[in-house]
Design an enzyme around this catalytic site. Structure first.
Site, PDB file in Angstrom:
ATOM      1  N   ASP A   8       0.852  -1.197   0.000  1.00 54.35           N
ATOM      2  CA  ASP A   8       0.000   0.000   0.000  1.00 54.35           C
ATOM      3  C   ASP A   8       0.889   1.248   0.000  1.00 54.35           C
ATOM      4  O   ASP A   8       0.897   2.004   0.953  1.00 54.35           O
ATOM      5  CB  ASP A   8      -0.946   0.001   1.211  1.00 54.35           C
ATOM      6  CG  ASP A   8      -0.216  -0.115   2.549  1.00 54.35           C
ATOM      7  OD1 ASP A   8       0.932  -0.614   2.570  1.00 54.35           O
ATOM      8  OD2 ASP A   8      -0.771   0.303   3.583  1.00 54.35           O
ATOM      9  N   HIS A 238      10.080  -0.398   8.742  1.00 50.45           N
ATOM     10  CA  HIS A 238       9.091  -1.451   8.960  1.00 50.45           C
ATOM     11  C   HIS A 238       9.002  -2.417   7.775  1.00 50.45           C
ATOM     12  O   HIS A 238       9.265  -3.615   7.905  1.00 50.45           O
ATOM     13  CB  HIS A 238       7.713  -0.831   9.202  1.00 50.45           C
ATOM     14  CG  HIS A 238       7.653   0.081  10.380  1.00 50.45           C
ATOM     15  ND1 HIS A 238       7.734  -0.377  11.679  1.00 50.45           N
ATOM     16  CD2 HIS A 238       7.526   1.431  10.456  1.00 50.45           C
ATOM     17  CE1 HIS A 238       7.653   0.651  12.511  1.00 50.45           C
ATOM     18  NE2 HIS A 238       7.523   1.757  11.789  1.00 50.45           N
TER      19      HIS A 238
END
Length: 303
Positions: A8, A238
């Site tokens: 995303d 991340h």
């Protein structure tokens, strides 16, 4: 290693995709897109734009627009910016999405490369749950599923207990963990130990003016969020950490446990150990400095 990234994009997603493009151990064969940091049509546009910048002609298959059971979704644009790339808002539409949906593309590609394909999911898990619903053989056809998500033994980042990717579709996540393929969970337990500082972005841009410069440009918005929200002088790698976990397992310490996700209520999105469920490998330790060095070493080969 054949890899599909379910993504995303998103600033940290852009960093992860750049890393995958640069890593010689990875054969990146496609991207699937999901709502999360942006609406899914923005995710797809951003994914195609990134591939264009990287000089890669790869399929982008668009996936779920909404979480299970929801009729609306609103991204947290104060984290990644209104278009997903910080202050950069004029992002061109390049190319077109694949004819297949994300779930169809995932299922078909897993069949074609049975036992070889790794899927790295760095957004909400709706597409993965959709692929499992579509093809009961999907999980068994994968070599491995690597998930950036969860906060099993540490606090969350969107609520006190929940990490954002899991929280944004807790129902889909719980469904995935109920009958997972071989799975590695790379959550906040380790990704917050991989801080990428402003100086790291400067070094990246000085060696790799094009892609490194682009990542430095879009990261300013993200770094400001981390500074204001948590007082941190840098951002966690991340999504890149999850991609690195696909190929550099010795850099991580793991424990095996089943996972159950709270589907409702104050704890929604919490990832809780549950020994009654099939075990997944939960990352609990990481060579954070090594991950930062590896990310820089790989991405600076992009010019």
């Amino acid at each position: 290693m054949k890899l599909i990234i379910d993504t995303d994009p998103g600033i940290d997603d852009a960093m992860a995709i750049a890393y995958a493009a640069a890593a010689p151990e990875i054969d990146l064969i496609g991207l699937t897109t999901i709502f999360g940091n942006t609406h899914v049509h923005q995710s797809s546009r951003n994914a195609r734009y990134l591939l264009h910048r990287l000089g890669l002609d790869l399929p982008v298959a668009e996936g779920a627009h909404l979480p299970y059971g929801a009729d609306t979704y609103q991204p947290s644009d104060f984290v990644h910016g209104p278009e997903g790339f910080g202050d950069l808002t004029d992002i061109p539409q390049i190319g077109a999405n694949h004819d297949l949906s994300a779930a169809e593309y995932l299922a078909e590609t897993a069949r074609q490369h049975k036992g070889e394909l790794v899927v790295c999911a760095i957004g909400p898990l709706t597409n993965i749950a959709d692929a499992m619903r579509l093809d009961p053989e999907f999980a068994g056809n994968l070599k491995r599923l690597v998930i950036m998500g969860g906060a099993v033994y540490c606090p969350g980042n969107i609520t006190a207990q929940a990490e954002a990717n899991i929280y944004h579709d807790a129902l889909a996540a719980d469904e995935v963990f109920a009958t997972p393929p071989e799975t590695v969970l790379v959550g906040l337990d380790v990704t917050l130990k991989t801080l990428y500082a402003p100086g790291d972005f400067e070094a990246l841009a000085s060696i790799s003016p094009d892609m490194g410069g682009f990542l430095r440009q879009i990261s300013q918005f993200y770094l400001n969020f981390y500074k204001q929200a948590g007082g941190l002088d840098g951002c966690g790698l991340h999504d890149s950490t999850a991609v690195i976990a696909c190929t550099h397992e010795p850099m991580f310490e793991t424990v095996e446990t089943g996972i159950r996700v709270d589907r409702h209520g104050d704890g929604m999105g919490a990832t809780r150990p549950d020994t009654s469920r099939p075990p997944v490998r939960v990352c609990t330790g990481v060579d954070g400095a090594g991950v930062v060095r590896l990310f820089t070493d790989r991405v600076t080969t992009l010019r």
